[in-house]
Scaffold this motif. Structure first.
Motif, PDB file in Angstrom:
ATOM      1  N   VAL A   5     -57.945  50.558  68.014  1.00 10.42           N
ATOM      2  CA  VAL A   5     -56.936  51.184  67.055  1.00 10.42           C
ATOM      3  C   VAL A   5     -55.778  51.254  67.843  1.00 10.42           C
ATOM      4  CG1 VAL A   5     -58.513  51.972  65.155  1.00 10.42           C
ATOM      5  CG2 VAL A   5     -57.873  53.266  67.085  1.00 10.42           C
ATOM      6  N   TYR A  43     -45.535  46.133  68.247  1.00  8.06           N
ATOM      7  CA  TYR A  43     -46.124  47.271  67.797  1.00  8.06           C
ATOM      8  C   TYR A  43     -46.522  48.144  68.696  1.00  8.06           C
ATOM      9  CZ  TYR A  43     -46.002  44.874  63.135  1.00  8.06           C
ATOM     10  OH  TYR A  43     -45.672  44.094  61.907  1.00  8.06           O
ATOM     11  N   ASN A  52     -40.897  46.256  60.226  1.00  9.90           N
ATOM     12  CA  ASN A  52     -42.370  46.777  59.540  1.00  9.90           C
ATOM     13  C   ASN A  52     -42.911  47.851  60.661  1.00  9.90           C
ATOM     14  OD1 ASN A  52     -42.600  44.706  57.731  1.00  9.90           O
ATOM     15  ND2 ASN A  52     -43.201  43.339  59.073  1.00  9.90           N
ATOM     16  N   VAL A  54     -45.365  50.871  61.882  1.00 10.50           N
ATOM     17  CA  VAL A  54     -46.892  51.274  61.923  1.00 10.50           C
ATOM     18  C   VAL A  54     -47.007  52.414  61.150  1.00 10.50           C
ATOM     19  CG1 VAL A  54     -48.804  51.617  63.377  1.00 10.50           C
ATOM     20  CG2 VAL A  54     -47.457  49.734  63.758  1.00 10.50           C
ATOM     21  N   ASP A  55     -47.836  52.623  60.456  1.00 13.28           N
ATOM     22  CA  ASP A  55     -48.624  53.800  60.005  1.00 13.28           C
ATOM     23  C   ASP A  55     -49.851  54.302  60.781  1.00 13.28           C
ATOM     24  OD1 ASP A  55     -49.298  56.262  58.567  1.00 13.28           O
ATOM     25  OD2 ASP A  55     -49.786  55.379  56.870  1.00 13.28           O
ATOM     26  N   PHE A  56     -49.865  54.853  61.856  1.00  9.79           N
ATOM     27  CA  PHE A  56     -50.726  55.105  62.893  1.00  9.79           C
ATOM     28  C   PHE A  56     -51.859  55.941  62.052  1.00  9.79           C
ATOM     29  CE2 PHE A  56     -46.884  55.489  65.605  1.00  9.79           C
ATOM     30  CZ  PHE A  56     -47.683  54.152  66.360  1.00  9.79           C
ATOM     31  N   HIS A  58     -53.477  52.131  63.611  1.00 10.19           N
ATOM     32  CA  HIS A  58     -53.333  50.721  62.834  1.00 10.19           C
ATOM     33  C   HIS A  58     -54.305  49.728  63.923  1.00 10.19           C
ATOM     34  CE1 HIS A  58     -51.595  47.461  60.597  1.00 10.19           C
ATOM     35  NE2 HIS A  58     -51.161  47.101  61.836  1.00 10.19           N
ATOM     36  N   SER A 114     -52.587  42.193  60.518  1.00  9.62           N
ATOM     37  CA  SER A 114     -52.103  43.244  61.599  1.00  9.62           C
ATOM     38  C   SER A 114     -50.780  43.477  61.422  1.00  9.62           C
ATOM     39  CB  SER A 114     -52.067  42.579  63.088  1.00  9.62           C
ATOM     40  OG  SER A 114     -51.103  41.459  63.046  1.00  9.62           O
ATOM     41  N   PRO A 116     -48.268  45.719  59.111  1.00 10.84           N
ATOM     42  CA  PRO A 116     -48.594  46.955  58.233  1.00 10.84           C
ATOM     43  C   PRO A 116     -48.161  46.908  56.773  1.00 10.84           C
ATOM     44  CG  PRO A 116     -47.408  47.590  60.207  1.00 10.84           C
ATOM     45  CD  PRO A 116     -47.346  45.843  60.234  1.00 10.84           C
ATOM     46  N   PRO A 117     -49.126  47.245  55.929  1.00 10.84           N
ATOM     47  CA  PRO A 117     -50.145  48.271  56.253  1.00 10.84           C
ATOM     48  C   PRO A 117     -51.727  47.514  56.268  1.00 10.84           C
ATOM     49  CG  PRO A 117     -49.790  48.235  53.890  1.00 10.84           C
ATOM     50  CD  PRO A 117     -48.815  47.247  54.475  1.00 10.84           C
ATOM     51  N   ASP A 119     -54.532  45.910  58.287  1.00 11.97           N
ATOM     52  CA  ASP A 119     -55.515  46.018  59.837  1.00 11.97           C
ATOM     53  C   ASP A 119     -55.542  44.606  59.858  1.00 11.97           C
ATOM     54  OD1 ASP A 119     -55.151  48.816  60.140  1.00 11.97           O
ATOM     55  OD2 ASP A 119     -57.096  49.136  59.224  1.00 11.97           O
TER      56      ASP A 119
END
Length: 346
Positions: A5, A43, A52, A54-56, A58, A114, A116-117, A119
């Motif tokens: 992650v 990213y 785009n 990232v909402d960590f 990820h 990959s 977001p959102p 994975d």
């Protein structure tokens, strides 16, 4: 299952996560190899790519292959133990792009590994729709299967530029996409000129069959390109770097009535043209975004020996070494890094 992650910018670590459950139309793939893409590096370094964010935490990685270990109840096209490559985008299936002729890659509701959102594939198991999973024939390794994704990007770019036999093609950028775009163009009978600023990438391009390479850090780019062109400019420019200097070079080197295809994603850049120049020189500008219906051609091209994707790989490291692999992939001389998720045979 073990999963790598991205917990913050520049921070990758392996954690334990639940193995995904399987829908009736899906297969469960034990991931073997994952290529590191330029978008993954964006990213990793910046926490975003092309808008785009990232909402960590990820999970990165969309160039992937592996072995089917379970099939959904509605799947009849695949079996346990099949070696496969995963096409990473799930279109909605209902919009005008999905209903068009080979335009599903433009679906605005696309779920992309990959991106977001959603994975990605830097994990031991991925559940994915069976109709987006392709069996690898004998003679195509799992590592090569993972690289069917960037090869598909290159095939689509050459389709957008309508590259054909006898064309003179300028490829700007010797990274993985530039190397593969060059190979597809060569396979179609084009004469290729490739530019970069890294000697190792130019040397690799020559080893892979590119007829002419130019180090634009030490040469007058336009003059050097003109030496290899019999006419007023190249037929097609395939901009594969995203570098501002390379983007500016496109309109300086394309002939009147030629074609320019933008493949590399810049951090920030303007079109290198004005409306009057575009009118009077009448060249065509094209964007090239991902791909559609290319995986069968990519896999068959690898099997037949037309495309040597394996030779662009600079290194391979284990899942536990993913952060080190990403740091290594950022180095200018690296072309393509691959993460080995499992140690199963090729």
């Amino acid at each position: 299952m073990r999963t790598c992650v991205l917990s913050d910018v520049g921070e990758l670590s392996v954690v334990e996560r639940e193995q995904p459950s399987l829908d009736p139309d899906e297969v469960l793939v034990r991931i073997s190899r994952v290529g590191i893409c330029g978008s993954d590096l964006h990213y990793y370094q910046h926490g975003e790519n092309s808008g785009n964010v990232v909402d960590f935490p990820h999970v990165l990685g969309h160039e992937s292959s592996g072995t089917v270990v379970e099939v959904g109840s509605d799947v009849s096209t695949m079996s346990v133990s099949d070696r496969v490559a995963i096409e990473p985008g799930i279109p909605c299936g209902d919009c005008s792009y999905c209903n068009g002729d080979s335009t599903y890659h433009l679906c605005e509701q696309m779920e992309y590994l990959s991106s977001p959102p959603v994975d990605g594939a830097l994990t031991e198991y991925v559940a994915w729709p069976a109709d987006l999973v392709y069996t690898l024939p004998e003679g195509v390794s799992l590592r090569e299967g993972a690289l069917a994704e960037p090869l598909s990007v290159a095939i689509h770019a050459c389709d957008r530029g309508d590259v054909s036999d006898g064309d003179t093609v300028l490829v700007t950028g010797g990274g993985p996409i530039g190397q593969l775009v060059s190979e597809v163009a060569l396979d179609r009978g084009a004469e290729v000129i490739l530019t970069d600023v890294v000697p190792e990438k130019l040397e690799l391009a020559e080893q892979r069959g590119v007829q002419h390479t130019i180090d634009v850090s030490s040469a007058d780019s336009v003059a050097a390109i003109e030496e290899y062109v019999d006419g007023p400019g190249v037929d097609i420019v395939l901009e594969s770097s995203g570098a501002n200097s390379a983007i500016e070079l496109t309109t300086e080197t394309v002939k009147r009535g030629g074609r320019i295809v933008f493949v590399g994603i810049p951090i920030d850049a303007d079109l290198p043209t004005d409306v009057i120049g575009l009118i009077t020189d009448e060249y065509d500008l094209h964007g090239s975004f991902r791909f559609s219906n290319t995986y069968p051609e990519a896999i068959e091209g690898i099997r037949a020996g037309r495309y040597d994707v394996d030779s662009i790989v600079s290194f391979e490291q284990s899942l536990a070494e993913t952060q080190a692999a990403f740091d290594r992939a950022i180095e200018p001389e690296s072309v393509k890094g691959v993460v080995r998720i499992s140690d199963e045979s090729e």
